[in-house]
Scaffold this motif. Sequence first.
Motif, PDB file in Angstrom:
ATOM      1  N   ASP A 181       0.833  -1.199   0.000  1.00  0.00           N
ATOM      2  CA  ASP A 181       0.000   0.000   0.000  1.00  0.00           C
ATOM      3  C   ASP A 181       0.871   1.254   0.000  1.00  0.00           C
ATOM      4  OD1 ASP A 181      -2.596  -1.141   0.029  1.00  0.00           O
ATOM      5  OD2 ASP A 181      -2.348  -1.649   2.138  1.00  0.00           O
ATOM      6  N   GLU A 182       2.125   1.090   0.418  1.00  0.00           N
ATOM      7  CA  GLU A 182       3.091   2.182   0.408  1.00  0.00           C
ATOM      8  C   GLU A 182       4.481   1.582   0.262  1.00  0.00           C
ATOM      9  OE1 GLU A 182       3.603   2.671   5.242  1.00  0.00           O
ATOM     10  OE2 GLU A 182       2.251   4.003   4.170  1.00  0.00           O
TER      11      GLU A 182
ATOM     12  N   PRO B 192     -15.817   4.454  -5.385  1.00  0.00           N
ATOM     13  CA  PRO B 192     -16.153   4.266  -3.970  1.00  0.00           C
ATOM     14  C   PRO B 192     -15.975   2.811  -3.550  1.00  0.00           C
ATOM     15  CG  PRO B 192     -18.147   4.402  -5.288  1.00  0.00           C
ATOM     16  CD  PRO B 192     -17.002   4.710  -6.215  1.00  0.00           C
ATOM     17  N   GLY B 193     -15.877   2.599  -2.246  1.00  0.00           N
ATOM     18  CA  GLY B 193     -15.789   1.238  -1.725  1.00  0.00           C
ATOM     19  C   GLY B 193     -14.362   0.749  -1.595  1.00  0.00           C
ATOM     20  N   THR B 194     -14.241  -0.546  -1.319  1.00  0.00           N
ATOM     21  CA  THR B 194     -12.934  -1.169  -1.116  1.00  0.00           C
ATOM     22  C   THR B 194     -12.816  -2.437  -1.955  1.00  0.00           C
ATOM     23  OG1 THR B 194     -13.788  -2.403   0.788  1.00  0.00           O
ATOM     24  CG2 THR B 194     -12.747  -0.273   1.234  1.00  0.00           C
ATOM     25  N   ASP B 195     -11.568  -2.911  -2.098  1.00  0.00           N
ATOM     26  CA  ASP B 195     -11.345  -4.142  -2.851  1.00  0.00           C
ATOM     27  C   ASP B 195     -11.557  -5.356  -1.945  1.00  0.00           C
ATOM     28  OD1 ASP B 195      -9.081  -4.373  -1.263  1.00  0.00           O
ATOM     29  OD2 ASP B 195      -7.680  -3.790  -2.848  1.00  0.00           O
ATOM     30  N   ALA B 196     -11.214  -6.544  -2.457  1.00  0.00           N
ATOM     31  CA  ALA B 196     -11.452  -7.784  -1.715  1.00  0.00           C
ATOM     32  C   ALA B 196     -10.659  -7.852  -0.418  1.00  0.00           C
ATOM     33  CB  ALA B 196     -11.119  -8.980  -2.603  1.00  0.00           C
TER      34      ALA B 196
ATOM     35  N   GLY C 152     -10.182  -5.199   1.486  1.00  0.00           N
ATOM     36  CA  GLY C 152     -10.631  -4.119   2.352  1.00  0.00           C
ATOM     37  C   GLY C 152      -9.895  -2.814   2.165  1.00  0.00           C
ATOM     38  N   ARG C 153      -9.137  -2.691   1.092  1.00  0.00           N
ATOM     39  CA  ARG C 153      -8.383  -1.465   0.833  1.00  0.00           C
ATOM     40  C   ARG C 153      -9.136  -0.569  -0.140  1.00  0.00           C
ATOM     41  NH1 ARG C 153      -2.769  -4.439  -0.677  1.00  0.00           N
ATOM     42  NH2 ARG C 153      -4.218  -5.335  -2.197  1.00  0.00           N
TER      43      ARG C 153
END
Length: 426
Positions: free
Chosen positions: A85-86, A200-204, A206-207
Amino acid sequence: MDMAVDVAVIKQHLIDPEICIRCNTCEATCPIGAITHDDRNYVVKADVCNGCMACISPCPTGSIDNWRTVPAAKAYPIEEQLLWDELPAELTPEQLAAEGVPADAAEAAPVAAPAAAEAVAEPGAAPFHSASYGATRPPWSAAHPYTNLHAPKSPITATVTGNFNCTEAGFDSETHHIVLDFGAMPFPVLEGQSIGIVPPGTDALGRAHQPRQYSVASARNGERPGYNNLSLTVKRVTQDHQGQAVRGLCSNYLCDLQVGDTVQVVGPFGSSFLMPNHPKSHIVMICTGTGSAPMRAMTEWRRRLRRTGKFEGGKLMLFFGARTQQELPYFGPLTSLPKDFIDINLAFSRTPGKPKKYVQDLMRDRAADLALLLRDEAAHFYVCGLKSMEEGVVLALRDVATDAGLDWEQIAARLKQEGRLHLETY
């Protein structure tokens, strides 16, 4: 006698997932296939990257320009990079020393890993790398662009003020013209720039979803002149390149928006795919599908300048391809433009009962006119659309030049150096 050199440490090339907008520019530009991606991240293969830097300048966000000094034997694998994620922190001298890396070796670390020995290509078998001809600098007279005003962690909110299907109704393929208004918040864009939309929302896992990039389809003074708005050209994705059913996350989100809905926007991006402003410049636009967005923006700005009666404009020439006329975005408005303003050439590859025609075929049909423009130092060429079109278009330009007795490599080098041949494919 050749001797193997044991490189203890390298400067590994990495892509910052917090800034990357998944525009595919780096992967399309890399001449050796060192960059790949999944649904989440774009990553660099440490064992393939040779540090040629071809991907650095074209990146619209700067996410590509990141490096970490690491032991060569412990370079970050792509499997790990795809989960980031980073970016990881730079290793300290103490951490490198704990891995057995002396300080002087760290300071002298080469960029990337030593590339494996390349097989020598047979004479005449070298692959044609079309992306290498694309300019990474704007025309000298281009307006100054603003970039990266809003990062993924601090997006700006825009309101939908228009959303309509700009292809013929009743067909499976839909392309929407979407207008976004920014109210009192500054968001200056130029023709040829792009923005990122955050679904909007998150991927599988939760990101939060990463932004998706879309070219701006309106002129610099707004979709509606004098208003702080812009437009996008978005195709509803319902199948992948293999024809398998798939529902594109961001494209369907955008196409389903209603007037009054709000969206999160990042950017703007892009500092080279910009139109010239000097009055007698000629613009040749070559596009397919939603690659028409920046071409519509350039055409509309020129049209507005022409209406003032104070602009001595050069030629506008458009090569526009789609599977059928019904799937061609903006077909009606295009055909209503004055013929002394723009020279339009349309190619359809799936018209029942007719042979397939692609933009490169029409370019060869207009070879005499294109050869004159290749000779003209005021001519600029822009290519936008699916990656699969890029090589055919560049080869067509090469053939036009060669058949006219011109030195293609010399012309191509000058076009690139002067920011007059731009390739933006995806």
